[in-house]
Design a protein around this motif. Structure first.
Motif, mmCIF file in Angstrom:
data_model
loop_
_atom_site.group_PDB
_atom_site.id
_atom_site.type_symbol
_atom_site.label_atom_id
_atom_site.label_comp_id
_atom_site.label_asym_id
_atom_site.label_seq_id
_atom_site.Cartn_x
_atom_site.Cartn_y
_atom_site.Cartn_z
ATOM 1 N N VAL A 38 0.840 -1.199 0.000
ATOM 2 C CA VAL A 38 0.000 0.000 0.000
ATOM 3 C C VAL A 38 0.878 1.253 0.000
ATOM 4 N N ILE A 39 0.600 2.163 -0.913
ATOM 5 C CA ILE A 39 1.226 3.487 -0.895
ATOM 6 C C ILE A 39 0.086 4.508 -0.878
ATOM 7 N N PRO A 40 0.386 5.789 -0.584
ATOM 8 C CA PRO A 40 -0.715 6.736 -0.364
ATOM 9 C C PRO A 40 -1.742 6.787 -1.498
ATOM 10 N N ASP A 41 -1.321 6.686 -2.757
ATOM 11 C CA ASP A 41 -2.311 6.819 -3.828
ATOM 12 C C ASP A 41 -2.489 5.538 -4.628
ATOM 13 N N GLY A 42 -2.267 4.399 -4.002
ATOM 14 C CA GLY A 42 -2.473 3.147 -4.716
ATOM 15 C C GLY A 42 -1.628 2.053 -4.110
ATOM 16 N N TYR A 43 -0.950 1.271 -4.971
ATOM 17 C CA TYR A 43 -0.096 0.224 -4.438
ATOM 18 C C TYR A 43 1.083 -0.016 -5.363
ATOM 19 N N GLN A 44 2.141 -0.629 -4.801
ATOM 20 C CA GLN A 44 3.287 -1.042 -5.601
ATOM 21 C C GLN A 44 3.226 -2.548 -5.775
ATOM 22 N N VAL A 45 3.679 -3.028 -6.921
ATOM 23 C CA VAL A 45 3.813 -4.462 -7.146
ATOM 24 C C VAL A 45 5.257 -4.828 -6.807
ATOM 25 N N VAL A 46 5.431 -5.705 -5.827
ATOM 26 C CA VAL A 46 6.740 -5.960 -5.249
ATOM 27 C C VAL A 46 7.033 -7.461 -5.278
ATOM 28 N N THR A 47 8.265 -7.807 -5.609
ATOM 29 C CA THR A 47 8.706 -9.201 -5.521
ATOM 30 C C THR A 47 9.766 -9.291 -4.430
ATOM 31 N N ALA A 48 9.568 -10.186 -3.473
ATOM 32 C CA ALA A 48 10.545 -10.363 -2.397
ATOM 33 C C ALA A 48 10.978 -11.820 -2.365
ATOM 34 N N PRO A 49 12.209 -12.070 -1.891
ATOM 35 C CA PRO A 49 12.663 -13.450 -1.782
ATOM 36 C C PRO A 49 12.052 -14.139 -0.558
ATOM 37 N N ILE A 50 12.200 -15.438 -0.501
ATOM 38 C CA ILE A 50 11.874 -16.193 0.702
ATOM 39 C C ILE A 50 13.199 -16.655 1.295
ATOM 40 N N PRO A 51 13.506 -16.372 2.564
ATOM 41 C CA PRO A 51 12.624 -15.772 3.564
ATOM 42 C C PRO A 51 12.631 -14.251 3.522
ATOM 43 N N SER A 52 11.479 -13.651 3.933
ATOM 44 C CA SER A 52 11.337 -12.211 4.079
ATOM 45 C C SER A 52 10.453 -11.920 5.284
#
Lengths: 321, 266
Positions: free
Chosen positions: B167-181
């Motif tokens: 969530v960002i103030p005016d919408g959202y970012q699409v994020v890829t994170a590794p496992i583990p995170s």
């Protein structure tokens, strides 16, 4: 002497935001404060006229960070380790809350979020006192931080913005290059929204359980439109399905600090007040004169909103015309 | 492969307690528990439980562990996540652990995760409704040296990555994170589900796994506060409301608008 680093933020136009000017006020109140403002990005812009001793620019975060502030955290950790200030101040924004916490735990410093007061000790610059609301604003807690640096975030609106001007020395701080980026942001999606953003609004008109149903929110929307503000709601109204949860103000919703917060049919449970208590003025319309909202409000009308609100709206319209 | 998820959870006073019942003992700087209002699991932490359960709904094989640090746990409250569908409840329970500062809490959580891990995802709520620190999960990521994504509203596992919406103030970012995170979950994830009767029955039969701080290799000396509470008090409301009256309620509404204009508020 108290050495303070204020971490500045800017708006889309590159201007220093009001909350950074509020932090400058908070910093100036510390004994014999020596203030440095740290600004991310390559050009210091309007920071060069802030009434502080020094402005430090660090790597242009906008172009190198991944939106999760890995780069900002790494850069600030390097700067704070080199500079050894007594206090590092952030605004309680998304940026300040995340980077402040990460910075504190990365360098093993004390962290105090959401402070409404900060004080120093003239004989012992290393000891900092802070006050912050807890339990949804039902209580205040005073803390002493004896280890340096103290890393704090400041609640929006808790201090008046400093509008003085000065001529700080401008320096740049070179960091060791780019942080490893384990987290990748592939795109940002803007969600469409009508009117003024709730969190930014100077006027918020909120409705609660006392409205009795979804229809009255259209009257609130009319009032908000006349005032150039946004519509809020209590959790009870959102849970009842009268209005979308994106309008919810309170501990489990959004925090707002408008100039005027008009609460209609809201009892003022501490859950709700946690999200609006930093408003400049709260105006309550509620038929129950004993409800908690009147303990928090500056102006109020004890009465049925169905009778009070139409004439209030009509008069506001005339005044605005 | 089972994805092991640990959800950080905190026992807090019920935030729906009416303000009139909220009292502080100023001699000990502690909140006096209101009589007849049992504590609850911090509501934001239930968002994180919901996030883990949504992964299971989507067909991912997950094991969900609740981890909490404190003392005088009320098991009926702490078992709610298990009734919702979580598998295990791990408590680090010892007198004094309810008074840690956030640095101490992070130290205990990190040691417990080391002892009980490894975990693929560490989830926390957005904030706690009591001390509203909102940074324990962030600090834990730093101490464990794991990638962090805050304010996640949607997540999906694909191989050894997790796809996220932040969530960002005016919408959202699409994020890829590794496992583990380490992830903090925002309330946009959706309302935590209500436990059903079968879930409640199953939870009632499960016993929590309880550690002392010695069990996880710590002593109280490791948990000295960096920030010391000096005073906790209920502020006097010095705000005196100015009640606007009129010939009738409609007139009061009109006068209210005029008064606000007089004060240059509108």
């Amino acid at each position: 002497m108290t050495t303070v680093i204020v971490v500045a933020e800017r708006d889309e136009k590159g201007e220093i935001v009001q909350s950074t000017r509020q932090a400058v006020t908070a910093a100036s109140n510390l004994p014999d404060a020596q203030i440095s403002v740290v600004i991310t990005g390559d050009a210091p812009g309007s920071a060069t006229s802030l009434p502080v001793g020094r402005v430090v620019t660090i790597a242009p975060i906008e172009s190198t960070d991944n939106g999760i502030y890995d780069q900002a955290t790494a850069d600030l950790a390097a700067l704070v380790s080199a500079d050894s200030p007594d206090v590092v101040m952030f605004s309680k924004s998304d940026f300040g809350s995340v980077v402040g916490a990460r910075l504190a735990f990365r360098i093993g410093a004390a962290f105090a979020p959401d402070c409404v007061e900060i004080s120093g000790d003239a004989s012992d610059a290393g000891t900092i006192g802070v006050t912050r609301p807890v339990y949804g604003g039902s209580a205040l807690a005073e803390f002493e931080i004896a280890s340096s640096p103290a890393i704090v975030t400041l609640r929006a609106g808790a201090f008046e913005p400093n509008t003085d001007t000065g001529a700080p020395v401008v320096e740049s701080f070179d960091t060791d290059g780019l942080e490893r980026k384990p987290v990748e942001v592939s795109e940002s999606v803007a969600e469409s929204r009508e009117g003024v953003r709730l969190e930014d609004a100077d006027f918020v008109v909120s409705g609660g359980r006392g409205l009795g149903g979804p229809e009255p929110f259209s009257v609130l929307a009319d009032l908000a439109e006349v005032l150039g503000g946004a519509v809020g709601a209590s959790r009870a109204a959102c849970d009842a399905g009268w209005i979308d949860h994106s309008h919810q103000v309170g501990l489990t919703g959004k925090s707002v600090s408008p100039d005027v917060y008009i609460a209609v049919g809201i009892s003022g449970a501490s859950q709700h007040m946690a999200g609006c208590s930093s408003s400049r003025a709260i105006v309550a319309i509620n038929k129950d004169g004993d409800s908690n909202i009147f303990k928090e409000a500056r102006f109020g009308v004890v009465g049925d909103w169905e009778k009070v609100l139409p004439s209030f709206l009509a008069t506001v319209r005339e005044l605005k015309a | 492969m089972t994805v092991r998820i640990v959800v950080l959870a905190k026992q807090v006073p019920d935030p729906e307690t009416p303000p009139s019942q909220f009292k502080v003992d100023e001699s000990t700087n502690r909140v006096i528990p209101p009589s007849g209002v049992p504590p609850v699991v911090n509501g934001f932490d239930l968002n994180a439980v919901e996030a883990a359960l949504k992964l299971r709904d989507a067909g991912t094989d997950v094991e969900i562990t609740l981890l909490s640090v404190g003392t005088e746990f009320v098991l009926d409250a702490m078992k709610k996540p298990q009734a919702m569908g979580a598998d295990r409840l791990v408590l680090v329970d010892e007198p004094g652990l309810d008074r840690l500062d956030s640095a101490g809490t992070v130290t205990v959580l990190a040691a417990a995760i080391e002892k009980d891990g490894p975990f693929d995802l560490i989830l926390g709520g957005r904030q706690a409704s009591d001390w509203d620190q909102a940074h324990v999960t962030l600090g834990l990521a730093e101490v464990l040296r794991l990638p962090l994504v805050s304010l996640v509203q949607k997540l999906e596992i694909s191989g050894d990555l997790v796809q996220l919406q932040r969530v960002i103030p005016d919408g959202y970012q699409v994020v890829t994170a590794p496992i583990p995170s380490v992830l903090t979950i925002s309330n946009e994830i959706g309302e935590p589900r209500y436990p059903n009767l079968r879930g409640i029955m199953q939870a009632s039969r499960k016993q929590p796994e309880v550690f002392s701080i010695a069990d996880i290799g710590l002593s109280m000396d490791d948990l000295a506060p960096k920030i010391e509470l000096k005073r906790l008090y209920v502020p006097e409301s010095n705000r005196q409301v100015e009640l606007i009256e009129g010939d009738d309620e409609a007139d009061a509404g009109r006068r209210l608008a005029l008064r606000l204009r007089e004060e240059k508020l509108i």
